[in-house]
Design a protein around this motif. Structure first.
Motif, PDB file in Angstrom:
ATOM      1  N   LEU A   1       0.832  -1.199   0.000  1.00 12.05           N
ATOM      2  CA  LEU A   1       0.000   0.000   0.000  1.00 12.05           C
ATOM      3  C   LEU A   1       0.867   1.248   0.000  1.00 12.05           C
ATOM      4  CD1 LEU A   1      -2.741  -0.777   2.692  1.00 12.05           C
ATOM      5  CD2 LEU A   1      -3.022  -0.737   0.220  1.00 12.05           C
ATOM      6  N   GLY A   2       0.356   2.289  -0.636  1.00 13.60           N
ATOM      7  CA  GLY A   2       1.071   3.561  -0.629  1.00 13.60           C
ATOM      8  C   GLY A   2       0.390   4.558  -1.533  1.00 13.60           C
ATOM      9  N   SER A   3       0.609   5.810  -1.254  1.00 16.02           N
ATOM     10  CA  SER A   3       0.034   6.866  -2.071  1.00 16.02           C
ATOM     11  C   SER A   3       0.815   6.994  -3.378  1.00 16.02           C
ATOM     12  CB  SER A   3       0.051   8.197  -1.317  1.00 16.02           C
ATOM     13  OG  SER A   3       1.382   8.534  -0.953  1.00 16.02           O
ATOM     14  N   ASN A   4       0.331   7.813  -4.280  1.00 21.33           N
ATOM     15  CA  ASN A   4       1.052   8.081  -5.522  1.00 21.33           C
ATOM     16  C   ASN A   4       2.444   8.628  -5.213  1.00 21.33           C
ATOM     17  OD1 ASN A   4      -0.944   7.301  -7.342  1.00 21.33           O
ATOM     18  ND2 ASN A   4      -1.917   9.316  -7.333  1.00 21.33           N
ATOM     19  N   GLY A   5       3.445   8.062  -5.878  1.00 21.95           N
ATOM     20  CA  GLY A   5       4.809   8.519  -5.655  1.00 21.95           C
ATOM     21  C   GLY A   5       5.512   7.860  -4.494  1.00 21.95           C
ATOM     22  N   ALA A   6       4.852   6.899  -3.838  1.00 19.62           N
ATOM     23  CA  ALA A   6       5.484   6.245  -2.685  1.00 19.62           C
ATOM     24  C   ALA A   6       6.589   5.293  -3.098  1.00 19.62           C
ATOM     25  CB  ALA A   6       4.427   5.500  -1.863  1.00 19.62           C
ATOM     26  N   GLY A   7       6.572   4.822  -4.351  1.00 14.93           N
ATOM     27  CA  GLY A   7       7.613   3.906  -4.812  1.00 14.93           C
ATOM     28  C   GLY A   7       7.121   2.505  -5.107  1.00 14.93           C
ATOM     29  N   LYS A   8       5.801   2.289  -5.084  1.00 12.20           N
ATOM     30  CA  LYS A   8       5.258   0.944  -5.294  1.00 12.20           C
ATOM     31  C   LYS A   8       5.630   0.385  -6.670  1.00 12.20           C
ATOM     32  CE  LYS A   8       0.921   2.035  -4.820  1.00 12.20           C
ATOM     33  NZ  LYS A   8       1.120   3.497  -4.831  1.00 12.20           N
ATOM     34  N   THR A   9       5.395   1.181  -7.702  1.00  9.91           N
ATOM     35  CA  THR A   9       5.688   0.710  -9.053  1.00  9.91           C
ATOM     36  C   THR A   9       7.184   0.503  -9.256  1.00  9.91           C
ATOM     37  OG1 THR A   9       3.709   1.765  -9.965  1.00  9.91           O
ATOM     38  CG2 THR A   9       5.488   1.277 -11.504  1.00  9.91           C
ATOM     39  N   THR A  10       8.002   1.323  -8.620  1.00 11.38           N
ATOM     40  CA  THR A  10       9.456   1.152  -8.714  1.00 11.38           C
ATOM     41  C   THR A  10       9.872  -0.193  -8.138  1.00 11.38           C
ATOM     42  OG1 THR A  10       9.824   3.534  -8.601  1.00 11.38           O
ATOM     43  CG2 THR A  10      11.686   2.112  -8.040  1.00 11.38           C
ATOM     44  N   VAL A  11       9.281  -0.588  -7.018  1.00 10.02           N
ATOM     45  CA  VAL A  11       9.570  -1.899  -6.437  1.00 10.02           C
ATOM     46  C   VAL A  11       9.202  -3.003  -7.419  1.00 10.02           C
ATOM     47  CG1 VAL A  11       8.919  -3.529  -4.626  1.00 10.02           C
ATOM     48  CG2 VAL A  11       9.327  -1.143  -4.036  1.00 10.02           C
ATOM     49  N   VAL A  12       8.010  -2.916  -7.999  1.00  8.11           N
ATOM     50  CA  VAL A  12       7.557  -3.940  -8.939  1.00  8.11           C
ATOM     51  C   VAL A  12       8.470  -3.999 -10.158  1.00  8.11           C
ATOM     52  CG1 VAL A  12       5.698  -4.585 -10.518  1.00  8.11           C
ATOM     53  CG2 VAL A  12       5.164  -3.880  -8.181  1.00  8.11           C
ATOM     54  N   ARG A  13       8.877  -2.855 -10.672  1.00  2.43           N
ATOM     55  CA  ARG A  13       9.738  -2.836 -11.854  1.00  2.43           C
ATOM     56  C   ARG A  13      11.105  -3.457 -11.559  1.00  2.43           C
ATOM     57  NH1 ARG A  13      10.309   2.646 -14.788  1.00  2.43           N
ATOM     58  NH2 ARG A  13      11.070   1.221 -16.420  1.00  2.43           N
ATOM     59  N   ILE A  14      11.618  -3.249 -10.358  1.00  5.91           N
ATOM     60  CA  ILE A  14      12.895  -3.875  -9.989  1.00  5.91           C
ATOM     61  C   ILE A  14      12.730  -5.386  -9.870  1.00  5.91           C
ATOM     62  CG2 ILE A  14      14.600  -4.107  -8.139  1.00  5.91           C
ATOM     63  CD1 ILE A  14      14.247  -1.079  -7.638  1.00  5.91           C
ATOM     64  N   LEU A  15      11.654  -5.821  -9.205  1.00  4.54           N
ATOM     65  CA  LEU A  15      11.435  -7.254  -9.011  1.00  4.54           C
ATOM     66  C   LEU A  15      11.157  -7.976 -10.320  1.00  4.54           C
ATOM     67  CD1 LEU A  15       9.266  -7.233  -5.747  1.00  4.54           C
ATOM     68  CD2 LEU A  15      11.690  -7.808  -5.977  1.00  4.54           C
ATOM     69  N   SER A  16      10.585  -7.275 -11.295  1.00  9.84           N
ATOM     70  CA  SER A  16      10.291  -7.896 -12.586  1.00  9.84           C
ATOM     71  C   SER A  16      11.413  -7.682 -13.591  1.00  9.84           C
ATOM     72  CB  SER A  16       8.967  -7.361 -13.132  1.00  9.84           C
ATOM     73  OG  SER A  16       8.978  -5.958 -13.238  1.00  9.84           O
ATOM     74  N   THR A  17      12.561  -7.197 -13.143  1.00 10.13           N
ATOM     75  CA  THR A  17      13.812  -7.019 -13.908  1.00 10.13           C
ATOM     76  C   THR A  17      13.721  -5.913 -14.955  1.00 10.13           C
ATOM     77  OG1 THR A  17      13.461  -8.581 -15.747  1.00 10.13           O
ATOM     78  CG2 THR A  17      14.205  -9.519 -13.642  1.00 10.13           C
ATOM     79  N   LEU A  18      12.739  -5.036 -14.854  1.00  4.90           N
ATOM     80  CA  LEU A  18      12.625  -3.923 -15.802  1.00  4.90           C
ATOM     81  C   LEU A  18      13.457  -2.722 -15.390  1.00  4.90           C
ATOM     82  CD1 LEU A  18       8.768  -4.028 -16.457  1.00  4.90           C
ATOM     83  CD2 LEU A  18      10.601  -4.972 -17.881  1.00  4.90           C
ATOM     84  N   LEU A  19      13.961  -2.746 -14.169  1.00  3.60           N
ATOM     85  CA  LEU A  19      14.720  -1.623 -13.627  1.00  3.60           C
ATOM     86  C   LEU A  19      15.774  -2.163 -12.681  1.00  3.60           C
ATOM     87  CD1 LEU A  19      14.703   1.573 -13.516  1.00  3.60           C
ATOM     88  CD2 LEU A  19      13.257   1.333 -11.483  1.00  3.60           C
ATOM     89  N   LYS A  20      16.952  -1.553 -12.667  1.00  2.00           N
ATOM     90  CA  LYS A  20      18.014  -1.978 -11.769  1.00  2.00           C
ATOM     91  C   LYS A  20      18.030  -1.116 -10.515  1.00  2.00           C
ATOM     92  CE  LYS A  20      21.183  -3.989 -15.168  1.00  2.00           C
ATOM     93  NZ  LYS A  20      22.573  -3.978 -15.703  1.00  2.00           N
ATOM     94  N   ALA A  21      18.185  -1.775  -9.380  1.00  4.37           N
ATOM     95  CA  ALA A  21      18.279  -1.054  -8.113  1.00  4.37           C
ATOM     96  C   ALA A  21      19.659  -0.418  -7.986  1.00  4.37           C
ATOM     97  CB  ALA A  21      18.027  -2.000  -6.946  1.00  4.37           C
ATOM     98  N   ASP A  22      19.746   0.659  -7.212  1.00  8.97           N
ATOM     99  CA  ASP A  22      21.033   1.297  -6.934  1.00  8.97           C
ATOM    100  C   ASP A  22      21.786   0.552  -5.839  1.00  8.97           C
ATOM    101  OD1 ASP A  22      20.412   3.259  -8.793  1.00  8.97           O
ATOM    102  OD2 ASP A  22      19.529   4.584  -7.291  1.00  8.97           O
TER     103      ASP A  22
END
Length: 273
Positions: A42-63
């Motif tokens: 759960l989280g409001s817009n901009g909380a980072g939810k989609t970023t987490v999903v994109r990292i877990l689905s290999t679409l984005l690399k974590a720092d």
């Protein structure tokens, strides 16, 4: 649900960090998801939810930090991770030129499944798209496209599914249909990570709920555990009025009228907030 307590987690996240320039979106995110469980982020817009999903689905690399899905490291085993997951993003990823049925058949063929036509027909009926299966997707409403997109994500029975705001734009009836499908997935052993802004959705579906706020998980627990974080309550008897959703579902024939003469509600004890 078929969660196995003794099994290693289906998803493990440790110290995940991600920034865009000077904007820190994730600032040390930690959580685990048991196999066969439904985990709501759960989280409001901009909380980072989609970023987490994109990292877990290999679409984005974590720092910084680490993450694994189905026992596979998302950074070093990205190809195998992608074979183990399915992702439904915030916007329907369907081909508008094809019909609904053709979209489903195409995905089934790409996954080298037997009887792709039968798979497509079953999913069309399951998501109330049977009458629209022969129509091109460009003619679909937003809700219909969303339902088709979710149906496509279920093809091949992936062990882990990411649903990023899955019921955005759906009416109450279709939301309930999606909820039923998600519960069936978990009952069959599929692990579901769900991001949502709808509190009732998380309450209805999730085995565990985590709240992501300003790039960090501020609480993670079952619904009962989260409720115990609130102040003590006292019970009052009130006359319950039906909600708009109650009225809608009864009038459309999807629910039986409920007794609203008396029920109980929890009220925060004065002075203890």
């Amino acid at each position: 649900m078929t969660t196995r307590v003794d099994a290693p987690p289906a998803i493990r996240v440790r110290g995940l960090e991600k920034a865009y320039g000077k904007l820190a979106v994730l600032r040390g995110v930690d959580f685990e998801v048991a196999r066969g469980a439904i985990f709501a982020l759960l989280g409001s817009n901009g909380a980072g939810k989609t970023t987490v999903v994109r990292i877990l689905s290999t679409l984005l690399k974590a720092d910084a930090g680490s993450a694994s899905v189905n026992g596979l490291d998302v950074a070093t085993q990205a190809g195998r991770v992608r074979e183990s997951i399915s992702l439904t993003g915030q916007f329907a990823a369907v081909d508008e030129i094809l019909t609904g049925r053709e979209n489903l058949v195409l995905v089934a063929e790409l996954r080298h499944l037997k009887s792709p036509g039968a798979i497509a027909d079953e999913l069309l009926e399951r998501f109330a798209l049977g009458d629209a299966g022969a129509r091109r997707v460009v003619e679909y409403s937003g809700g219909m496209r969303r339902r088709l997109d979710i149906a496509m994500s279920l093809i091949g029975d992936p062990p882990v599914i990411f649903l990023d705001e899955p019921t955005t734009g759906l009416d109450p009836e279709r939301r309930i249909e999606v909820w039923r499908a998600v519960k069936e997935l978990a009952d069959g052993g599929t692990t579901v990570l769900l991001t949502t802004q709808y509190l009732d959705e998380a309450e209805e579906l999730a085995d565990r709920i985590a709240i992501l706020h300003r790039g960090r998980i501020i609480v993670d627990g079952t619904l009962d555990e989260l409720k115990r974080l609130l102040p003590p309550t006292r019970v009052e008897y009130v006359r319950r009025q039906p909600s708009l959703e109650d009225v809608f579902l009864v009038l459309t024939g999807d629910a039986e009228p409920q007794d609203t003469t008396a029920t109980t509600t929890d009220v925060t004890e004065p002075g203890k907030a």
